[in-house]
Write an enzyme that holds these catalytic residues in place. Structure first.
Site, short mmCIF file in Angstrom:
data_model
loop_
_atom_site.label_atom_id
_atom_site.label_comp_id
_atom_site.label_asym_id
_atom_site.label_seq_id
_atom_site.Cartn_x
_atom_site.Cartn_y
_atom_site.Cartn_z
N ASP A 146 0.85 -1.19 0.00
CA ASP A 146 0.00 0.00 0.00
C ASP A 146 0.89 1.25 0.00
O ASP A 146 1.87 1.33 0.76
CB ASP A 146 -0.91 0.00 1.23
N ILE A 147 0.57 2.22 -0.85
CA ILE A 147 1.33 3.47 -0.91
C ILE A 147 0.98 4.31 0.30
O ILE A 147 -0.20 4.58 0.58
CB ILE A 147 1.01 4.23 -2.21
N ASN A 154 -2.76 12.86 -3.74
CA ASN A 154 -3.87 13.28 -4.61
C ASN A 154 -4.36 14.68 -4.26
O ASN A 154 -4.64 15.50 -5.14
CB ASN A 154 -5.03 12.29 -4.49
N HIS A 159 -5.27 14.35 -9.14
CA HIS A 159 -5.43 12.93 -9.45
C HIS A 159 -4.57 12.48 -10.64
O HIS A 159 -4.22 11.31 -10.73
CB HIS A 159 -6.91 12.63 -9.72
N ASP A 163 -2.24 9.27 -10.58
CA ASP A 163 -2.17 8.19 -11.56
C ASP A 163 -0.72 7.92 -11.95
O ASP A 163 -0.32 6.76 -12.14
CB ASP A 163 -3.00 8.54 -12.79
N GLU A 189 -4.78 2.15 -4.32
CA GLU A 189 -3.32 2.26 -4.27
C GLU A 189 -2.68 0.99 -3.72
O GLU A 189 -1.52 1.01 -3.28
CB GLU A 189 -2.91 3.47 -3.41
N ARG A 209 13.50 -5.57 0.43
CA ARG A 209 14.22 -5.05 -0.74
C ARG A 209 13.32 -4.16 -1.58
O ARG A 209 13.75 -3.11 -2.08
CB ARG A 209 14.76 -6.21 -1.59
#
Length: 290
Positions: A146-147, A154, A159, A163, A189, A209
């Protein structure tokens, strides 16, 4: 009269063969480099040789008087040319349709934004790999990525930049993974990596890593300007494996989701592994928006 008819059949046959070179050229453009493409180049060379043969036969027709049975040879030449043209035309139509079907299948399993596998393909492969791991008692791990602070990106940049962040991350994941690993966009995400024949310890090393690699490679918004700062990305990763008490693919995904939740609560930008015997959720795991 017979000579004119024989000459006409030979000329028409040669013209048909010349016309057959056009679909051959289109067909060659449809093919990737390799032995099949070289074979079609060879066929094109043979067709040109046949054309020369037709023209040579045409030249001999004027030297000898003909009878009715002599029309058999130019007739066979004409039918042969028709057969070659029909075969090549059907081959071209088949290649175009096969390519169209392949593209449709690819679109069906590919995320339109990031051009990696989508959730539909992920769910199918997750069941296949989980069943294979259970059948042969081999390790199988899942990484849920997950970012961090994606909503903040955003809100700050828009947006469209969001993207670009998703596309950037998908490329970084593809560069970092092993050939046997499968990466797909899970939703929003979130991304999932399926790692066959990988136990929890190896998967944790892989996740670490990936986390470090992504942290070192910022997203450059304007490559032509050194004044434009890049966006620094970090990810949180939750890891689970099939030998951790999971009975179904759903439980494996749930364990990874719980581990991801733990990584988020511990400060983000870290890797966490699932605890044994995590209870399965009553419904499908939803994508987080953190």
């Amino acid at each position: 009269m017979l000579q004119a008819l024989a000459c006409s059949m030979a000329i028409v046959g040669a013209a048909i063969l010349i016309g057959a070179l056009l679909p051959v050229r289109r067909l060659i453009k449809q093919l990737p480099s390799g032995s099949v493409r070289r074979n079609w180049y060879t066929l094109a060379g043979l067709i040109k040789l046949f054309i020369l043969g037709y023209l040579g036969y045409l030249a001999t027709l004027w030297e000898h008087p003909l009878e009715k049975h002599d029309l058999l040879v130019p007739g066979v030449f004409l039918l042969g040319a028709c057969f070659v043209w029909l075969t090549i035309s059907l081959s071209l139509q088949t290649a175009i349709k096969v390519r169209r079907v392949t593209l449709l299948e690819q679109e069906n399993i590919t995320d339109p934004l990031t051009h990696i596998y989508n959730r539909r393909y992920l769910e199918r492969r997750l069941h296949e790999e989980f069943d294979r791991a259970q059948r042969y008692s081999t390790p199988f791990s899942l990484l849920l990525i997950d970012i961090d602070h994606f909503k903040r990106i955003n809100d700050s940049y828009g947006h469209q930049v969001g993207d670009r962040v998703l596309c950037h991350l998908s490329k970084q994941l593809q560069k970092s993974l092993r050939p046997s690993d499968i990466v797909a966009r899970f939703g929003g995400e979130e991304f999932v990596i399926l790692a066959p024949n990988t136990d929890l310890e190896v998967a944790r090393g892989l996740g670490e890593r990936l986390r470090q690699f992504i942290e070192r490679h910022d997203l450059v918004l304007d490559p032509e300007s050194s004044q434009t700062p890049g966006i620094k990305l970090t990810v949180s990763i939750g890891i689970s494996d099939s030998q951790n008490g999971c009975r179904t693919p759903k439980e494996l995904l749930h364990q990874a989701d719980q581990a991801l939740y733990h990584a988020k609560n511990q400060g983000r930008n870290r890797v966490a592994q699932a605890s044994p015997q995590a209870p399965a959720p009553p419904q499908e795991v939803l994508c987080s928006n953190t």
